[in-house]
Write a protein that holds these residues in place. Structure first.
Motif, PDB file in Angstrom:
ATOM      1  N   LYS A   1      -3.702  -2.659  -6.497  1.00 59.91           N
ATOM      2  CA  LYS A   1      -4.297  -3.811  -5.843  1.00 59.91           C
ATOM      3  C   LYS A   1      -5.169  -4.521  -6.863  1.00 59.91           C
ATOM      4  O   LYS A   1      -5.882  -3.885  -7.624  1.00 59.91           O
ATOM      5  CB  LYS A   1      -5.130  -3.396  -4.633  1.00 59.91           C
ATOM      6  CG  LYS A   1      -4.293  -2.807  -3.516  1.00 59.91           C
ATOM      7  CD  LYS A   1      -5.112  -2.519  -2.309  1.00 59.91           C
ATOM      8  CE  LYS A   1      -4.215  -1.945  -1.221  1.00 59.91           C
ATOM      9  NZ  LYS A   1      -4.927  -1.740   0.010  1.00 59.91           N
ATOM     10  N   SER A   2      -5.085  -5.837  -6.891  1.00 55.98           N
ATOM     11  CA  SER A   2      -5.890  -6.587  -7.840  1.00 55.98           C
ATOM     12  C   SER A   2      -7.343  -6.580  -7.399  1.00 55.98           C
ATOM     13  O   SER A   2      -7.657  -6.397  -6.229  1.00 55.98           O
ATOM     14  CB  SER A   2      -5.379  -8.026  -7.955  1.00 55.98           C
ATOM     15  OG  SER A   2      -5.690  -8.749  -6.784  1.00 55.98           O
TER      16      SER A   2
ATOM     17  N   VAL B   1      -0.162  -5.838  -5.847  1.00 56.98           N
ATOM     18  CA  VAL B   1       0.278  -6.203  -7.188  1.00 56.98           C
ATOM     19  C   VAL B   1       1.500  -5.364  -7.540  1.00 56.98           C
ATOM     20  O   VAL B   1       1.545  -4.163  -7.260  1.00 56.98           O
ATOM     21  CB  VAL B   1      -0.858  -5.942  -8.218  1.00 56.98           C
ATOM     22  CG1 VAL B   1      -0.379  -6.206  -9.621  1.00 56.98           C
ATOM     23  CG2 VAL B   1      -2.067  -6.787  -7.900  1.00 56.98           C
ATOM     24  N   CYS B   2       2.487  -5.979  -8.161  1.00 55.61           N
ATOM     25  CA  CYS B   2       3.687  -5.271  -8.601  1.00 55.61           C
ATOM     26  C   CYS B   2       3.323  -4.262  -9.690  1.00 55.61           C
ATOM     27  O   CYS B   2       2.679  -4.628 -10.675  1.00 55.61           O
ATOM     28  CB  CYS B   2       4.710  -6.263  -9.126  1.00 55.61           C
ATOM     29  SG  CYS B   2       6.197  -5.478  -9.788  1.00 55.61           S
TER      30      CYS B   2
ATOM     31  N   LYS C   1      -6.149  -5.493   3.111  1.00 53.65           N
ATOM     32  CA  LYS C   1      -6.116  -6.332   1.922  1.00 53.65           C
ATOM     33  C   LYS C   1      -7.476  -6.951   1.598  1.00 53.65           C
ATOM     34  O   LYS C   1      -7.764  -7.233   0.458  1.00 53.65           O
ATOM     35  CB  LYS C   1      -5.088  -7.441   2.104  1.00 53.65           C
ATOM     36  CG  LYS C   1      -3.679  -6.942   2.196  1.00 53.65           C
ATOM     37  CD  LYS C   1      -2.732  -8.086   2.377  1.00 53.65           C
ATOM     38  CE  LYS C   1      -1.310  -7.594   2.532  1.00 53.65           C
ATOM     39  NZ  LYS C   1      -0.382  -8.671   2.781  1.00 53.65           N
TER      40      LYS C   1
ATOM     41  N   SER D   1       2.650  -8.891 -11.219  1.00 55.96           N
ATOM     42  CA  SER D   1       2.622 -10.134 -10.456  1.00 55.96           C
ATOM     43  C   SER D   1       1.998  -9.904  -9.084  1.00 55.96           C
ATOM     44  O   SER D   1       2.131  -8.839  -8.486  1.00 55.96           O
ATOM     45  CB  SER D   1       4.048 -10.666 -10.284  1.00 55.96           C
ATOM     46  OG  SER D   1       4.062 -11.747  -9.382  1.00 55.96           O
ATOM     47  N   GLU D   2       1.316 -10.926  -8.559  1.00 58.61           N
ATOM     48  CA  GLU D   2       0.741 -10.862  -7.215  1.00 58.61           C
ATOM     49  C   GLU D   2       1.653 -11.513  -6.183  1.00 58.61           C
ATOM     50  O   GLU D   2       1.292 -11.608  -5.015  1.00 58.61           O
ATOM     51  CB  GLU D   2      -0.638 -11.515  -7.194  1.00 58.61           C
ATOM     52  CG  GLU D   2      -1.675 -10.749  -7.975  1.00 58.61           C
ATOM     53  CD  GLU D   2      -3.055 -11.348  -7.855  1.00 58.61           C
ATOM     54  OE1 GLU D   2      -3.212 -12.391  -7.192  1.00 58.61           O
ATOM     55  OE2 GLU D   2      -3.981 -10.776  -8.442  1.00 58.61           O
ATOM     56  N   ASP D   3       2.842 -11.952  -6.603  1.00 56.85           N
ATOM     57  CA  ASP D   3       3.808 -12.584  -5.707  1.00 56.85           C
ATOM     58  C   ASP D   3       4.679 -11.490  -5.095  1.00 56.85           C
ATOM     59  O   ASP D   3       5.803 -11.253  -5.504  1.00 56.85           O
ATOM     60  CB  ASP D   3       4.655 -13.590  -6.484  1.00 56.85           C
ATOM     61  CG  ASP D   3       5.472 -14.479  -5.559  1.00 56.85           C
ATOM     62  OD1 ASP D   3       5.210 -14.477  -4.340  1.00 56.85           O
ATOM     63  OD2 ASP D   3       6.379 -15.160  -6.066  1.00 56.85           O
TER      64      ASP D   3
ATOM     65  N   ASN E   1      -8.228  -8.113  -3.267  1.00 58.58           N
ATOM     66  CA  ASN E   1      -7.482  -6.889  -2.958  1.00 58.58           C
ATOM     67  C   ASN E   1      -6.048  -7.165  -2.500  1.00 58.58           C
ATOM     68  O   ASN E   1      -5.570  -6.582  -1.557  1.00 58.58           O
ATOM     69  CB  ASN E   1      -8.218  -6.067  -1.899  1.00 58.58           C
ATOM     70  CG  ASN E   1      -9.490  -5.488  -2.431  1.00 58.58           C
ATOM     71  OD1 ASN E   1      -9.604  -5.249  -3.620  1.00 58.58           O
ATOM     72  ND2 ASN E   1     -10.434  -5.248  -1.565  1.00 58.58           N
ATOM     73  N   LYS E   2      -5.325  -8.057  -3.176  1.00 56.97           N
ATOM     74  CA  LYS E   2      -3.924  -8.327  -2.845  1.00 56.97           C
ATOM     75  C   LYS E   2      -3.037  -7.289  -3.506  1.00 56.97           C
ATOM     76  O   LYS E   2      -3.393  -6.670  -4.494  1.00 56.97           O
ATOM     77  CB  LYS E   2      -3.528  -9.725  -3.323  1.00 56.97           C
ATOM     78  CG  LYS E   2      -4.165 -10.832  -2.522  1.00 56.97           C
ATOM     79  CD  LYS E   2      -3.583 -12.154  -2.903  1.00 56.97           C
ATOM     80  CE  LYS E   2      -4.172 -13.259  -2.041  1.00 56.97           C
ATOM     81  NZ  LYS E   2      -3.585 -14.554  -2.314  1.00 56.97           N
TER      82      LYS E   2
ATOM     83  N   CYS F   1       8.774  -7.301  -5.314  1.00 54.92           N
ATOM     84  CA  CYS F   1       8.239  -8.350  -6.178  1.00 54.92           C
ATOM     85  C   CYS F   1       9.231  -9.504  -6.216  1.00 54.92           C
ATOM     86  O   CYS F   1      10.433  -9.296  -6.392  1.00 54.92           O
ATOM     87  CB  CYS F   1       8.001  -7.798  -7.587  1.00 54.92           C
ATOM     88  SG  CYS F   1       7.357  -9.041  -8.728  1.00 54.92           S
TER      89      CYS F   1
END
Length: 106
Positions: free
Chosen positions: A4-5, A12-13, A76, A18-20, A9-10, A50
């Motif tokens: 998680k970034s 992450v691959c 999240k 990537s956060e997409d 807190n999204k 991802c």
């Protein structure tokens, strides 16, 4: 395990960073035993993919603790406590007088 970034807190691959990330499938796991506060933990699991590199993995999306003194949602956006009111339990006192009881002697 999905990372998680630190920003919001999204998800992450784990391969490309990537956060997409898209949640393809999700399901719930309910713990059979409560914690020390009497809450049951419901874990929401999922299959994430991802959108940039196409990598798919399984992991925890969020956790919800229900029961006891309130509800705690961990997801999240971090932890959120809902309805955390601790009310004291009332003690019921039962007073019996032996003279009030109808006892039949045989």
């Amino acid at each position: 395990m999905p990372r998680k970034s630190s920003k919001q807190n999204k998800l992450v691959c784990p391969r490309c960073g990537s956060e997409d990330v898209e949640i393809v499938k999700q399901w719930q796991l309910v713990s059979p035993l409560p914690d020390k506060y009497g809450r049951i933990t419901i874990t929401i699991m999922g299959v994430m993919q991802c959108r940039q590199c196409g990598y798919r993995w399984r992991g925890v999306i969020s956790k919800i603790k229900v029961g006891g003194s309130g509800v705690e949602i961990e997801g999240k956006k971090g932890k959120k406590i809902v309805g955390e009111k601790e009310e004291p339990r009332r003690v019921k006192e039962i007073i019996l007088d032996l003279e009030d009881l109808d006892l039949e002697e045989e």
